[in-house]
Structure formats: structure tokens, C-alpha cells
Design an enzyme around this catalytic site. Structure first.
Site, PDB file in Angstrom:
ATOM      1  N   GLU A  58      34.569  18.320  -4.796  1.00 48.71           N
ATOM      2  CA  GLU A  58      35.890  17.752  -4.914  1.00 48.71           C
ATOM      3  C   GLU A  58      35.977  16.806  -6.079  1.00 48.71           C
ATOM      4  O   GLU A  58      35.435  15.574  -6.076  1.00 48.71           O
ATOM      5  CB  GLU A  58      36.476  17.101  -3.817  1.00 48.71           C
ATOM      6  CG  GLU A  58      36.070  17.747  -2.593  1.00 48.71           C
ATOM      7  CD  GLU A  58      36.363  16.929  -1.073  1.00 48.71           C
ATOM      8  OE1 GLU A  58      36.886  15.871  -1.418  1.00 48.71           O
ATOM      9  OE2 GLU A  58      36.085  17.617  -0.109  1.00 48.71           O
TER      10      GLU A  58
ATOM     11  N   ASP B 148      42.273   6.372   0.442  1.00 45.74           N
ATOM     12  CA  ASP B 148      40.812   5.927  -0.039  1.00 45.74           C
ATOM     13  C   ASP B 148      40.640   4.500   0.258  1.00 45.74           C
ATOM     14  O   ASP B 148      41.515   3.544   0.387  1.00 45.74           O
ATOM     15  CB  ASP B 148      40.919   6.156  -1.326  1.00 45.74           C
ATOM     16  CG  ASP B 148      40.941   7.639  -1.504  1.00 45.74           C
ATOM     17  OD1 ASP B 148      40.240   8.340  -1.138  1.00 45.74           O
ATOM     18  OD2 ASP B 148      41.714   8.156  -2.528  1.00 45.74           O
TER      19      ASP B 148
END
Length: 269
Positions: A53, A64
Site C-alpha cells: 500500500e 494515522d
């Protein structure tokens, strides 16, 4: 199925036929530089990752944790553009033949143009997109163009997702389902554990699409644990941290290649 979504499905099926989970690595484009990021993706694939990815750096990455936020910040200050993300996909896929997806928040694609982005991602050899913040009920336009260009649409499910919601998400997604192993942001964890296993079991009741688990896996032992119940094991922050901590790029590349090798062993045990 057409295009590189078929390659993604074949790669996951091959891992299953070998009685193991697939190893999925995540790295942001443009980090530490565009060229360095391309080399890092090639290094994790050389080390043993099956799928990669490529993150599209974003200024407000809600999913994140601090490690990936730091890397995104470096990439954005370096001036990374969507063209660089697509170049990363193109060069990594051309060099390795492996399926390469883009993980991105919705806003950059919306601004770039859905038709333009899907066409260019497919032309770059991309296998599809992981879209953590695109609600399924607002995804029709994206899915129409993704399907047209043979791209997978990977949605994220979380332990908080109710069964009915899981069924809606898995019915709309293609390629694989990204199961976030716990509530919260990405990062390495001491334990990945029971919540993830239960989420995979619940997700599997709604779909035959492979289920890959991310958020928290950082070493071979955890990879082995998750490989015991998931179709794929997704590792991101652990790779990014090695690059952040390395004194120079060659050392960082060697470290990510080595970690990919250990994790690849973990998913095969």
C-alpha cells in the site's frame, strides 16, 4: 474482474493456497524523498511482502499515528504531489510485478477528480485504493469509476462496526476488507489480539472477500498471531519507523528489507 484487481485477488488466493496469510506492507510516497520512497517499496517487496500500500501523504491523517504523521509531514514539506504517488506505484509495480494499491483520504482524490485519478492509477498499474474515510453510502461515484478501470475498492471496518454495517461495507468493497484491529490510530502495539480475531470472524460471516488486518502489527510474533486468523497481515508504522530512525537511506532500506523477511517468515509459520 479485469486489470490489476485480478492480480491482487490472485496474490491473496496464492497465499491461501500455500496455507498462509499474505504480507501487506504500507509506506508513504515521497518519504524520505520520492526516489527514496520508490526504493523503499521495492525493498519491502524484495524482502518478502506480497502486496504494498502506497500512502498518499495528507495534512490531516485521522487514522494515522505519530510515526506515519511524521513521515507524511516530511513528504509534504518535500513537495510530494499526486503525480509522485502515481510514479511510485508505476515504478514499484513495473520493477516487481506485485500488486500495489494507494491508501488515501478522500479529499485529495475529490479535488484531483475521480475519473482522472482512477484512469491514471490504472494506467500506472495500480491494483486499487484503500479509502479509510470515504463512507460507503457516498462511494457510488468512486466505485463506478474504479470498476470501469479494473481497480479494487478497499473499505476499512473497525471493532465498533455493527454487523449490519459490516454487511453493507463488505457488499460494496472489492479486493479485500481492511480490518482495523482496534479502535484508535495506526502504530505499533504490544498486542493485537482478541478484538481483531473477533472482528475478522464477524466480517467473514458477511463476505467471501479476503480479510486483512492492520493497525498494530510490528514483529514476526504478532504477524504469526494475526496470520492464524486473517487472510493478510498489514504492517506500516514498523517499516516507516525504521526509515525514520536510520542514519542514511541505504541503512534504512536494508532494515526494511530485513523486517519484511522476518514478517514473511512470521506469516508462514
Amino acid at each position: 474482474m479485469s486489470g490489476n484487481i485480478q492480480l491482487l485477488s490472485d496474490t491473496l488466493a496464492k497465499a491461501k493456497s500455500e496455507n498462509r496469510a499474505a504480507l501487506v506492507a504500507y509506506l508513504p510516497a515521497g518519504f524520505p524523498t520520492v526516489e527514496g520512497g520508490i526504493e523503499a517499496v521495492k525493498a519491502v517487496l524484495a524482502g518478502g511482502a506480497d502486496i504494498v500500500e502506497v500512502g498518499l501523504p495528507h495534512s490531516d491523517p485521522v487514522l494515522d499515528g505519530p510515526v506515519i504523521q511524521t513521515a507524511d509531514d516530511i513528504a509534504l514539506r518535500g513537495g510530494v504531489k499526486i503525480a509522485d504517488v502515481l510514479r511510485t506505484v508505476r515504478e514499484a509495480h513495473a520493477a516487481t510485478g506485485a500488486p500495489v494499491l494507494v491508501m488515501t483520504y478522500w479529499n485529495p482524490i475529490d479535488r484531483y477528480g475521480v475519473e482522472r485519478f482512477t484512469a491514471e492509477l490504472a494506467a500506472a498499474g495500480g491494483a486499487g485504493c484503500i479509502l479509510p474515510d470515504l463512507p460507503v453510502q457516498e462511494s457510488a461515484l468512486w466505485r463506478e469509476h474504479a470498476e470501469k478501470h479494473g481497480l479494487a475498492t478497499v473499505f476499512v471496518v473497525a471493532p465498533s462496526s455493527k454487523d449490519e454495517r459490516l454487511a453493507t461495507i463488505t457488499a460494496a468493497g472489492t479486493g479485500f476488507v481492511y480490518a482495523a484491529s482496534l479502535m484508535g490510530v495506526t502504530g505499533t502495539r504490544a498486542s493485537v489480539g482478541a478484538q481483531a480475531r473477533e472482528l475478522v470472524e464477524r466480517t467473514r460471516r458477511t463476505t467471501d472477500t479476503p480479510v486483512c488486518v492492520g493497525l498494530g502489527v510490528s514483529n514476526a510474533e504478532q504477524a504469526k498471531e494475526v496470520a492464524g486468523f486473517a487472510d493478510g497481515v498489514i504492517v506500516g508504522s514498523a517499516f516507516v519507523k525504521l526509515l525514520l530512525d536510520a542514519p542514511d537511506l541505504p541503512t534504512g532500506l536494508e532494515a526494511v528489507r530485513a523486517l519484511a523477511g522476518e514478517l514473511a517468515e512470521g506469516v508462514r509459520r
